[in-house]
Design a protein around this motif. Structure first.
Motif, PDB file in Angstrom:
ATOM      1  N   MET A   1       9.453   1.962   3.061  1.00  0.00           N
ATOM      2  CA  MET A   1       8.204   1.401   2.550  1.00  0.00           C
ATOM      3  C   MET A   1       7.073   2.411   2.725  1.00  0.00           C
ATOM      4  SD  MET A   1       8.269  -2.538   3.896  1.00  0.00           S
ATOM      5  CE  MET A   1       6.641  -2.776   3.182  1.00  0.00           C
ATOM      6  N   PRO A   2       6.270   2.628   1.696  1.00  0.00           N
ATOM      7  CA  PRO A   2       5.166   3.596   1.821  1.00  0.00           C
ATOM      8  C   PRO A   2       4.194   3.274   2.950  1.00  0.00           C
ATOM      9  CG  PRO A   2       5.523   2.987  -0.475  1.00  0.00           C
ATOM     10  CD  PRO A   2       6.376   2.069   0.348  1.00  0.00           C
ATOM     11  N   ASP A   3       4.017   1.977   3.260  1.00  0.00           N
ATOM     12  CA  ASP A   3       3.078   1.603   4.314  1.00  0.00           C
ATOM     13  C   ASP A   3       3.497   2.134   5.676  1.00  0.00           C
ATOM     14  OD1 ASP A   3       1.859   0.284   2.298  1.00  0.00           O
ATOM     15  OD2 ASP A   3       2.363  -1.737   2.956  1.00  0.00           O
ATOM     16  N   VAL A   4       4.806   2.374   5.855  1.00  0.00           N
ATOM     17  CA  VAL A   4       5.286   2.887   7.137  1.00  0.00           C
ATOM     18  C   VAL A   4       4.740   4.286   7.404  1.00  0.00           C
ATOM     19  CG1 VAL A   4       7.360   3.512   8.442  1.00  0.00           C
ATOM     20  CG2 VAL A   4       7.362   1.464   7.000  1.00  0.00           C
ATOM     21  N   LEU A   5       4.462   5.036   6.345  1.00  0.00           N
ATOM     22  CA  LEU A   5       4.051   6.433   6.473  1.00  0.00           C
ATOM     23  C   LEU A   5       2.533   6.611   6.440  1.00  0.00           C
ATOM     24  CD1 LEU A   5       6.666   7.947   3.998  1.00  0.00           C
ATOM     25  CD2 LEU A   5       6.862   7.744   6.476  1.00  0.00           C
ATOM     26  N   ILE A   6       1.775   5.532   6.412  1.00  0.00           N
ATOM     27  CA  ILE A   6       0.329   5.646   6.258  1.00  0.00           C
ATOM     28  C   ILE A   6      -0.294   6.425   7.411  1.00  0.00           C
ATOM     29  CG2 ILE A   6      -1.799   4.303   6.419  1.00  0.00           C
ATOM     30  CD1 ILE A   6      -0.651   2.332   4.487  1.00  0.00           C
ATOM     31  N   VAL A   7       0.102   6.123   8.641  1.00  0.00           N
ATOM     32  CA  VAL A   7      -0.506   6.783   9.797  1.00  0.00           C
ATOM     33  C   VAL A   7      -0.243   8.283   9.765  1.00  0.00           C
ATOM     34  CG1 VAL A   7      -0.519   6.953  12.314  1.00  0.00           C
ATOM     35  CG2 VAL A   7      -0.394   4.707  11.215  1.00  0.00           C
ATOM     36  N   GLU A   8       1.013   8.666   9.551  1.00  0.00           N
ATOM     37  CA  GLU A   8       1.343  10.091   9.522  1.00  0.00           C
ATOM     38  C   GLU A   8       0.692  10.790   8.336  1.00  0.00           C
ATOM     39  OE1 GLU A   8       2.768  11.798  11.872  1.00  0.00           O
ATOM     40  OE2 GLU A   8       2.874   9.957  13.040  1.00  0.00           O
ATOM     41  N   ASN A   9       0.679  10.115   7.187  1.00  0.00           N
ATOM     42  CA  ASN A   9       0.018  10.718   6.025  1.00  0.00           C
ATOM     43  C   ASN A   9      -1.469  10.936   6.286  1.00  0.00           C
ATOM     44  OD1 ASN A   9       2.290  10.923   4.425  1.00  0.00           O
ATOM     45  ND2 ASN A   9       1.997   8.938   3.443  1.00  0.00           N
ATOM     46  N   TYR A  10      -2.103   9.975   6.944  1.00  0.00           N
ATOM     47  CA  TYR A  10      -3.528  10.127   7.230  1.00  0.00           C
ATOM     48  C   TYR A  10      -3.769  11.274   8.210  1.00  0.00           C
ATOM     49  CZ  TYR A  10      -8.328   9.094   8.477  1.00  0.00           C
ATOM     50  OH  TYR A  10      -9.678   9.191   8.670  1.00  0.00           O
ATOM     51  N   ARG A  11      -2.904  11.425   9.198  1.00  0.00           N
ATOM     52  CA  ARG A  11      -3.063  12.525  10.146  1.00  0.00           C
ATOM     53  C   ARG A  11      -2.950  13.872   9.442  1.00  0.00           C
ATOM     54  NH1 ARG A  11       0.787  11.558  15.208  1.00  0.00           N
ATOM     55  NH2 ARG A  11      -0.256  13.530  15.797  1.00  0.00           N
ATOM     56  N   ILE A  12      -2.016  13.967   8.491  1.00  0.00           N
ATOM     57  CA  ILE A  12      -1.864  15.219   7.739  1.00  0.00           C
ATOM     58  C   ILE A  12      -3.089  15.476   6.865  1.00  0.00           C
ATOM     59  CG2 ILE A  12      -0.512  16.385   5.960  1.00  0.00           C
ATOM     60  CD1 ILE A  12       1.942  14.893   7.034  1.00  0.00           C
ATOM     61  N   ILE A  13      -3.554  14.444   6.165  1.00  0.00           N
ATOM     62  CA  ILE A  13      -4.729  14.595   5.306  1.00  0.00           C
ATOM     63  C   ILE A  13      -5.952  14.975   6.133  1.00  0.00           C
ATOM     64  CG2 ILE A  13      -6.317  13.361   3.789  1.00  0.00           C
ATOM     65  CD1 ILE A  13      -3.670  14.098   2.482  1.00  0.00           C
ATOM     66  N   HIS A  14      -6.101  14.369   7.300  1.00  0.00           N
ATOM     67  CA  HIS A  14      -7.240  14.694   8.178  1.00  0.00           C
ATOM     68  C   HIS A  14      -7.145  16.130   8.677  1.00  0.00           C
ATOM     69  CE1 HIS A  14      -9.706  14.684  11.881  1.00  0.00           C
ATOM     70  NE2 HIS A  14     -10.456  13.820  11.203  1.00  0.00           N
ATOM     71  N   ALA A  15      -5.942  16.564   9.041  1.00  0.00           N
ATOM     72  CA  ALA A  15      -5.764  17.940   9.508  1.00  0.00           C
ATOM     73  C   ALA A  15      -6.078  18.953   8.410  1.00  0.00           C
ATOM     74  CB  ALA A  15      -4.341  18.131  10.017  1.00  0.00           C
ATOM     75  N   LEU A  16      -5.835  18.590   7.162  1.00  0.00           N
ATOM     76  CA  LEU A  16      -6.131  19.480   6.041  1.00  0.00           C
ATOM     77  C   LEU A  16      -7.602  19.421   5.613  1.00  0.00           C
ATOM     78  CD1 LEU A  16      -2.984  18.817   3.808  1.00  0.00           C
ATOM     79  CD2 LEU A  16      -3.425  20.823   5.235  1.00  0.00           C
ATOM     80  N   GLY A  17      -8.359  18.514   6.206  1.00  0.00           N
ATOM     81  CA  GLY A  17      -9.764  18.387   5.848  1.00  0.00           C
ATOM     82  C   GLY A  17      -9.997  17.773   4.484  1.00  0.00           C
ATOM     83  N   LEU A  18      -9.111  16.892   4.047  1.00  0.00           N
ATOM     84  CA  LEU A  18      -9.195  16.328   2.701  1.00  0.00           C
ATOM     85  C   LEU A  18      -9.634  14.870   2.672  1.00  0.00           C
ATOM     86  CD1 LEU A  18      -5.940  17.827   1.132  1.00  0.00           C
ATOM     87  CD2 LEU A  18      -8.291  18.636   0.847  1.00  0.00           C
TER      88      LEU A  18
ATOM     89  N   LEU B   1      -2.272  13.362  -3.091  1.00  0.00           N
ATOM     90  CA  LEU B   1      -1.283  14.256  -2.479  1.00  0.00           C
ATOM     91  C   LEU B   1       0.008  13.574  -2.054  1.00  0.00           C
ATOM     92  CD1 LEU B   1      -0.907  17.217  -1.836  1.00  0.00           C
ATOM     93  CD2 LEU B   1      -1.871  16.798   0.449  1.00  0.00           C
ATOM     94  N   PRO B   2      -0.011  12.390  -1.415  1.00  0.00           N
ATOM     95  CA  PRO B   2       1.265  11.789  -1.001  1.00  0.00           C
ATOM     96  C   PRO B   2       2.144  11.317  -2.157  1.00  0.00           C
ATOM     97  CG  PRO B   2      -0.568  10.880   0.273  1.00  0.00           C
ATOM     98  CD  PRO B   2      -1.155  11.636  -0.886  1.00  0.00           C
ATOM     99  N   TYR B   3       1.634  11.329  -3.395  1.00  0.00           N
ATOM    100  CA  TYR B   3       2.365  10.749  -4.517  1.00  0.00           C
ATOM    101  C   TYR B   3       2.746  11.756  -5.599  1.00  0.00           C
ATOM    102  CZ  TYR B   3       0.475   6.454  -2.485  1.00  0.00           C
ATOM    103  OH  TYR B   3       0.145   5.440  -1.636  1.00  0.00           O
ATOM    104  N   VAL B   4       2.555  13.052  -5.347  1.00  0.00           N
ATOM    105  CA  VAL B   4       2.819  14.026  -6.406  1.00  0.00           C
ATOM    106  C   VAL B   4       4.310  14.168  -6.705  1.00  0.00           C
ATOM    107  CG1 VAL B   4       0.706  15.338  -6.005  1.00  0.00           C
ATOM    108  CG2 VAL B   4       2.779  15.908  -4.723  1.00  0.00           C
ATOM    109  N   ALA B   5       5.160  13.651  -5.846  1.00  0.00           N
ATOM    110  CA  ALA B   5       6.605  13.615  -6.107  1.00  0.00           C
ATOM    111  C   ALA B   5       7.089  12.185  -5.902  1.00  0.00           C
ATOM    112  CB  ALA B   5       7.357  14.582  -5.200  1.00  0.00           C
ATOM    113  N   SER B   6       8.180  11.830  -6.558  1.00  0.00           N
ATOM    114  CA  SER B   6       8.676  10.459  -6.505  1.00  0.00           C
ATOM    115  C   SER B   6      10.196  10.442  -6.521  1.00  0.00           C
ATOM    116  CB  SER B   6       8.137   9.651  -7.691  1.00  0.00           C
ATOM    117  OG  SER B   6       8.785   8.401  -7.805  1.00  0.00           O
TER     118      SER B   6
END
Length: 269
Positions: free
Chosen positions: A112-129, A138-143
């Motif tokens: 489920m995509p919701d499971v990855l929300i925390v990790e995705n947010y940490r990555i986005i925050h680290a990238l300054g985005l 960014l999390p959806y450019v591949a499927s």
């Protein structure tokens, strides 16, 4: 199938359709009538477009629609490119670990995509985005679903077409572009509608990574203007809801036949 079974299935389908369409009909009624007629269903009720004007002026919907259009265009375009290349590789090339890698792609469909929300947010925050359109996309450019669906279509293309193209001097990318992609147009149409619908309606992830009007899509923008000083105005809210959902409803009505046929050709029931 007997006549009784057909009547039974038709009745069930009709009831389900009625359950789905009743909220939509209520939204249409309240959007095109004054608030005094929200629960007064009479033929003498006056029609008005004032609710749409109020909704449009209550929030910067022009900006919200622009952000959403940019997001769905970029995400769908990136998915088409990346999923096409991956699907072609899985369908027509043999390499070590191919089945294992494709199994991982299928495994991604079970997460489920919701499971990855925390990790995705940490990555986005680290990238300054954070609070950018790139953060939403960014999390959806591949499927994984796109890879699977397009691969299923590519697998139905006769291998003899590859041989004929190679005899003419075509390389792998030329074969992909000139042979496979044209034959998979119905699949791209169906997947495009699914992808656009999903990212047009996506709410939770954009809500988490955006903080300003400049980056909000229509779903988040719709949620932040739902109340006024006098309380909830359902007629205005429903007018805004119709404005945001109308493009998707129109697209599905226009391409409904191609949408269903493409999934049937892909072998998905």
């Amino acid at each position: 199938m007997s006549r009784y079974d057909r009547y039974l299935f038709s009745t069930g389908a009709g009831l389900l359709a009625l359950i789905w369409v009743l909220p939509l009909l209520y939204a249409v009624w309240t959007a095109f009538h004054p608030s005094a007629y929200e629960a007064n269903f009479t033929l003498s009720a006056p029609l008005t477009f004032e609710n749409f004007a109020k909704a449009w002026n209550a929030a910067p919907f022009a900006r919200y629609f622009f952000n959403t259009f940019v997001l769905v265009t970029v995400i769908t375009g990136a998915q088409f490119v990346l999923c096409t290349l991956a699907a072609y590789g899985f369908a027509r090339f043999r390499f070590p670990g191919r089945d294992i890698l494709f199994g991982l792609v299928l495994l991604q469909l079970l997460v489920m995509p919701d499971v990855l929300i925390v990790e995705n947010y940490r990555i986005i925050h680290a990238l300054g985005l954070v609070d950018t359109l790139a953060a939403i996309a960014l999390p959806y450019v591949a499927s994984g679903f796109g890879v699977f669906l397009i691969r299923q279509t590519f697998m139905t293309v006769p291998a003899e077409l590859d041989d004929a193209a190679r005899i003419e001097g075509a390389g792998p990318l030329s074969i992909l572009w000139r042979v496979y992609v044209p034959l998979a147009k119905p699949t791209y149409l169906a997947y495009g509608l699914v992808s656009i619908s999903h990212h047009w309606n996506n709410f939770l992830w954009p809500l988490i990574v955006t903080n300003s009007t400049e980056t909000r899509p229509v779903t988040v923008g719709l949620s932040v203007f739902a109340t006024t000083d006098s309380g909830v105005e359902w007629s205005v809210i429903n007018a805004a809801t119709l404005m945001t959902s109308a493009p998707l409803l129109l697209a599905f009505l226009l391409f409904q036949r191609q949408f269903v046929q493409s999934f049937m050709r892909a072998g998905i029931k």
